[in-house]
Write a protein that holds these residues in place. Structure first.
Motif, PDB file in Angstrom:
ATOM      1  N   ARG A  96      -9.726  17.191 -50.627  1.00 12.55           N
ATOM      2  CA  ARG A  96     -10.541  18.108 -49.831  1.00 12.55           C
ATOM      3  C   ARG A  96     -11.974  17.624 -49.903  1.00 12.55           C
ATOM      4  O   ARG A  96     -12.483  17.321 -50.999  1.00 12.55           O
ATOM      5  N   LEU A  97     -12.623  17.516 -48.751  1.00 12.96           N
ATOM      6  CA  LEU A  97     -14.012  17.086 -48.727  1.00 12.96           C
ATOM      7  C   LEU A  97     -14.911  18.318 -48.710  1.00 12.96           C
ATOM      8  O   LEU A  97     -15.006  19.024 -47.693  1.00 12.96           O
ATOM      9  N   ALA A  98     -15.503  18.587 -49.858  1.00 11.42           N
ATOM     10  CA  ALA A  98     -16.385  19.745 -49.982  1.00 11.42           C
ATOM     11  C   ALA A  98     -17.266  19.559 -51.208  1.00 11.42           C
ATOM     12  O   ALA A  98     -16.788  19.103 -52.252  1.00 11.42           O
ATOM     13  N   ARG A  99     -18.533  19.897 -51.052  1.00 14.80           N
ATOM     14  CA  ARG A  99     -19.446  19.878 -52.196  1.00 14.80           C
ATOM     15  C   ARG A  99     -19.413  21.241 -52.861  1.00 14.80           C
ATOM     16  O   ARG A  99     -19.632  22.273 -52.203  1.00 14.80           O
ATOM     17  N   GLN A 139     -18.463  27.565 -47.999  1.00 13.13           N
ATOM     18  CA  GLN A 139     -17.418  27.049 -47.116  1.00 13.13           C
ATOM     19  C   GLN A 139     -17.985  26.735 -45.734  1.00 13.13           C
ATOM     20  O   GLN A 139     -17.650  25.697 -45.136  1.00 13.13           O
ATOM     21  N   ASN A 190     -19.967  23.508 -45.919  1.00 19.54           N
ATOM     22  CA  ASN A 190     -19.079  22.351 -46.038  1.00 19.54           C
ATOM     23  C   ASN A 190     -18.392  22.037 -44.712  1.00 19.54           C
ATOM     24  O   ASN A 190     -18.250  20.871 -44.338  1.00 19.54           O
ATOM     25  N   GLU A 191     -17.956  23.060 -43.999  1.00 19.42           N
ATOM     26  CA  GLU A 191     -17.308  22.827 -42.718  1.00 19.42           C
ATOM     27  C   GLU A 191     -18.276  22.229 -41.702  1.00 19.42           C
ATOM     28  O   GLU A 191     -17.876  21.436 -40.842  1.00 19.42           O
ATOM     29  N   TYR A 226     -18.211  18.457 -43.090  1.00 19.07           N
ATOM     30  CA  TYR A 226     -16.944  17.725 -43.175  1.00 19.07           C
ATOM     31  C   TYR A 226     -15.893  18.164 -42.160  1.00 19.07           C
ATOM     32  O   TYR A 226     -14.821  17.546 -42.085  1.00 19.07           O
ATOM     33  N   CYS A 246     -11.811  18.584 -42.673  1.00 15.24           N
ATOM     34  CA  CYS A 246     -11.534  18.042 -44.011  1.00 15.24           C
ATOM     35  C   CYS A 246     -12.011  18.965 -45.126  1.00 15.24           C
ATOM     36  O   CYS A 246     -11.696  18.736 -46.295  1.00 15.24           O
ATOM     37  N   ALA A 247     -12.781  20.003 -44.786  1.00  8.92           N
ATOM     38  CA  ALA A 247     -13.261  20.955 -45.798  1.00  8.92           C
ATOM     39  C   ALA A 247     -12.340  22.150 -45.973  1.00  8.92           C
ATOM     40  O   ALA A 247     -12.608  23.012 -46.806  1.00  8.92           O
ATOM     41  N   ARG A 248     -11.256  22.226 -45.210  1.00  7.51           N
ATOM     42  CA  ARG A 248     -10.357  23.371 -45.332  1.00  7.51           C
ATOM     43  C   ARG A 248      -9.864  23.516 -46.771  1.00  7.51           C
ATOM     44  O   ARG A 248      -9.561  22.529 -47.438  1.00  7.51           O
ATOM     45  N   VAL A 306     -17.341  14.295 -54.447  1.00 11.32           N
ATOM     46  CA  VAL A 306     -16.541  14.451 -53.233  1.00 11.32           C
ATOM     47  C   VAL A 306     -15.667  13.213 -53.025  1.00 11.32           C
ATOM     48  O   VAL A 306     -16.183  12.088 -52.960  1.00 11.32           O
TER      49      VAL A 306
END
Length: 306
Positions: free
Chosen positions: A167-170, A175, A178-179, A182, A185-187, A246
């Motif tokens: 998952r791509l999220a910092r 959320q 991040n969305e 990314y 990919c941030a789901r 990440v």
């Protein structure tokens, strides 16, 4: 009044790199007469079994020069003839240990016909006839060697793969934030890839074994340090490093390079590059060393896109 010069016709004089692909089938055996049968088996594994084993080799020849009046670096018919005359015609359907004197290990100056030793000898035989800039020799799709003309050094690449989710999220961002960066990919539950990993090492070709390093040892390192800890994981949760970093393709490639650099040096080579292909459309490359021996990374890429 300044006279305007017309551009050269047909591109004459402009520089270009061209490539030519050639294939041959041949067999070889890894066996040194100064070693006992047990020592040969321990050192070379199944490759020491008589009467040897075979491969469908693929050779990529890169050549450079200025375009002639016909718009060509070289006449491809002449290139094809030179490769057939000097290489494929002599090696196709042959036992490499006996095909060329460089691989006669009954004397002290002979070495085993490994992929890296073979591509070096091919360079020596082709370079008087063609303006070669790089050679790549595939022994199989997951193993190849590159040679750029240095008397000893060559590059050896092995390819492996692993399946993993990420998952791509910092973690410090919301959320929504991040969305915005990314996208899908941030789901929260992540998504998966079948990753391809190319590990390229550089080193001197041993004058007797013909190897840059022990290939089996290199494969074990990659299996133990990359495939085993990463395969069938959720990288963010199962690999400690990615709990706070990440796991983009770029960061995964960098982390693989960091994990392999010192162990590769311990088996006698230098980690040169990691290439991580995340999908057919996305890949990341990390050079683990500065360009060596006046080589720029692009010198290898001239044979990579064929």
């Amino acid at each position: 009044m300044t006279e305007m010069k017309s551009p050269p016709r047909h591109g004459q004089g402009r520089g270009c790199v061209i490539t030519r692909r050639a294939c041959f089938s041949a067999s070889h055996r890894y066996w040194l007469p100064e070693l006992s049968a047990d020592d040969n088996a321990a050192r070379f594994g199944p490759c020491a079994i008589a009467p040897g084993h075979g491969h469908n080799y693929e050779l990529i020849v890169s050549m450079a020069g200025g375009l002639d009046a016909d718009g060509m670096v070289l006449n491809l018919s002449e290139v094809k003839h030179a490769i057939r005359q000097e290489v494929t015609g002599q090696l196709d359907f042959r036992f490499l240990n006996e095909a060329w004197p460089e691989f006669d290990v009954s004397g002290p100056s002979g070495c085993l016909p490994t992929t890296e030793a073979l591509v070096r000898v091919i360079w020596q035989r082709l370079s008087p006839h063609l303006p070669i800039t790089a050679l790549r020799l595939y022994e199989q799709p997951g193993l190849w060697a590159d040679y750029l003309g240095h008397p000893m050094d060559a590059f050896l690449t092995i390819r492996t793969h692993f399946a993993a989710a990420h998952r791509l999220a910092r973690p410090e961002l919301s959320q929504e934030e991040n969305e915005a960066i990314y996208g899908k990919c941030a789901r929260p539950h992540g998504h998966g890839h079948n990753y391809l990993v190319d590990v390229t090492v550089r080193g001197a070709i041993d004058p007797r074994t013909g190897m840059v390093c022990d290939l089996s040892a290199l494969q074990r390192l990659v299996d133990d340090l990359v495939v085993e800890p990463f395969d069938h994981t959720f990288l963010n949760k199962d690999v400690a490093f990615f709990a706070e970093c990440v796991p983009t393709a770029e960061n995964i490639a960098l982390h693989i390079a960091d994990r392999l650099s010192t162990p590769v040096k311990a088996i006698g080579a230098h980690l040169h590059k990691i290439r991580l292909q995340e999908s057919p459309n996305n890949a990341a490359e990390v050079y683990a060393e500065t360009p060596q021996l006046d080589r720029m990374p692009a010198a290898l890429e001239s044979v990579a896109a064929v």
